[in-house]
Design a protein around this motif. Structure first.
Motif, PDB file in Angstrom:
ATOM      1  N   LYS A 138       6.415   5.628   7.448  1.00 47.71           N
ATOM      2  CA  LYS A 138       7.187   4.405   7.253  1.00 47.71           C
ATOM      3  C   LYS A 138       6.801   3.627   5.997  1.00 47.71           C
ATOM      4  CE  LYS A 138       8.000   3.569  12.201  1.00 47.71           C
ATOM      5  NZ  LYS A 138       7.776   2.605  13.309  1.00 47.71           N
ATOM      6  N   ALA A 139       5.538   3.718   5.604  1.00 47.01           N
ATOM      7  CA  ALA A 139       5.049   2.891   4.500  1.00 47.01           C
ATOM      8  C   ALA A 139       5.593   3.367   3.164  1.00 47.01           C
ATOM      9  CB  ALA A 139       3.523   2.899   4.476  1.00 47.01           C
ATOM     10  N   SER A 140       5.622   2.460   2.203  1.00 46.89           N
ATOM     11  CA  SER A 140       6.099   2.787   0.861  1.00 46.89           C
ATOM     12  C   SER A 140       5.065   3.628   0.111  1.00 46.89           C
ATOM     13  CB  SER A 140       6.359   1.501   0.078  1.00 46.89           C
ATOM     14  OG  SER A 140       5.129   0.818  -0.167  1.00 46.89           O
ATOM     15  N   TYR A 141       5.539   4.272  -0.926  1.00 42.67           N
ATOM     16  CA  TYR A 141       4.641   5.045  -1.791  1.00 42.67           C
ATOM     17  C   TYR A 141       3.559   4.145  -2.371  1.00 42.67           C
ATOM     18  CZ  TYR A 141       3.027   7.580  -5.927  1.00 42.67           C
ATOM     19  OH  TYR A 141       2.248   8.182  -6.896  1.00 42.67           O
ATOM     20  N   GLU A 142       3.951   2.964  -2.816  1.00 35.53           N
ATOM     21  CA  GLU A 142       3.002   2.035  -3.423  1.00 35.53           C
ATOM     22  C   GLU A 142       1.911   1.624  -2.432  1.00 35.53           C
ATOM     23  OE1 GLU A 142       6.668   2.161  -5.666  1.00 35.53           O
ATOM     24  OE2 GLU A 142       6.289   1.737  -3.537  1.00 35.53           O
TER      25      GLU A 142
ATOM     26  N   LYS B  47       0.832   3.300   0.233  1.00 37.54           N
ATOM     27  CA  LYS B  47      -0.069   4.417   0.524  1.00 37.54           C
ATOM     28  C   LYS B  47      -0.990   4.704  -0.663  1.00 37.54           C
ATOM     29  CE  LYS B  47       3.466   6.905   2.081  1.00 37.54           C
ATOM     30  NZ  LYS B  47       4.276   7.993   2.688  1.00 37.54           N
TER      31      LYS B  47
ATOM     32  N   TYR C 119       2.548  -2.659   3.549  1.00 35.11           N
ATOM     33  CA  TYR C 119       3.897  -3.234   3.528  1.00 35.11           C
ATOM     34  C   TYR C 119       3.924  -4.556   2.764  1.00 35.11           C
ATOM     35  CZ  TYR C 119       4.395   0.077   7.398  1.00 35.11           C
ATOM     36  OH  TYR C 119       4.403   1.208   8.166  1.00 35.11           O
TER      37      TYR C 119
END
Length: 287
Positions: free
Chosen positions: A250-254, A256, A201
């Motif tokens: 919940k986390a962004s693609y970036e 992960k 995040y």
């Protein structure tokens, strides 16, 4: 083997009795016992989705990660703080409310046996995949597919309710606990997996303590926390941890993608424990 004693029909709350491979109430509602030994007491009308709870894949990820042993200190802490009230000859009746794939209750059972503590154990989870996995792990515990929102058991039938990283329903816990019974809440602390979250995040939300104003019907009798480091030594281990948590959704693609580049990850476990005791009308020290 599981006894399936003292369970209630999830439809009309009548007692269930064992008839061959089924549990049946006086109104004729019948629930079959699965081959692996669990019972599904979550009727269709009580489901909010077709397949509630953790998916089969998420259960598999959690099994893999928990079997690495990084969270075993949770088991040790629970044993070290176990109430003295239940160290006598009578079996302590324990419900793990939100048991997942059974890791904690299974290892607690091993520790109880080492200390010669008698227990009657029930594990309940809304995920049929989790309960199926649990029933294959431990054949001496009663495993139930059900919901904390409507526990399929009568009033005052339990001595201890464990809610480990789960979703507590305090009114149901209060109803099913015996007089002066105990509730244990185990929750993530402020620094839990902070290193992973900092990668996933762009910013970390401020920590908010749950139930800071107390819990209706219970008094807080003991609290403690664990704070320790551990290391994941491969991308496979890192992905199994990520995929068993809500962060995978919940986390962004970036974020992960950044985690995929790691071959090792040093992490912090920060876990809070709060023991509550059921209060009854007339008590003056309830929170």
């Amino acid at each position: 083997m599981p006894t399936f004693e003292h369970l209630s029909c999830p439809i009309d709350r009548l007692p269930l009795s064992l008839q061959e491979r089924s549990l049946v109430c006086a109104h004729g509602h019948s629930f079959d016992i699965a081959k692996s030994g669990y019972i599904n007491l979550l009727p269709v009308q009580n489901k909010r989705s077709k397949d509630p709870g953790d998916s089969k894949d998420m259960v598999s990820y959690r099994q893999f990660f928990l079997n690495l042993g990084h969270y075993f200190p949770v088991v040790k802490n629970i044993i070290d703080q176990w109430p003295d009230d239940f160290t006598g000859s009578a079996a302590c009746r324990i419900l793990d409310a939100g048991c997942g794939e059974g890791y904690y209750l299974h290892h607690l059972a091993d520790e109880f046996k080492k200390q010669e503590l008698k227990t009657h154990r029930l594990g309940l989870d809304i995920s049929k995949w989790a309960v199926a996995a649990a029933s294959k792990r431990d054949k001496e515990t009663t495993w139930i597919v059900g919901s904390n929102a409507s526990l399929p058991m009568p009033d005052a039938c339990l001595d201890v309710v464990l809610c480990l990283f789960g979703f507590p329903v305090f009114s149901e816990f209060h109803r099913t606990l015996s007089e002066r019974g105990y509730l244990l809440l185990v929750e993530s602390g402020e620094d839990h997996l902070i290193e992973l979250r900092q990668i996933l995040y762009p910013s970390i939300h401020p920590f908010k303590e749950t139930h800071s104003s107390g819990v209706d019907g219970f008094k807080l009798v003991k609290e403690s926390s664990l704070h320790y480091p551990f290391t994941l030594n491969s991308q496979d281990e890192i992905q199994h941890l990520l995929c068993m948590t809500p962060h995978i959704h919940k986390a962004s693609y970036e974020g992960k993608e950044a985690v995929k580049k790691l071959s090792t990850l040093n992490l912090t476990a920060n876990i809070n424990f709060r023991w509550y005791q059921k209060t009854i009308e007339g008590d003056h020290n309830a929170e």
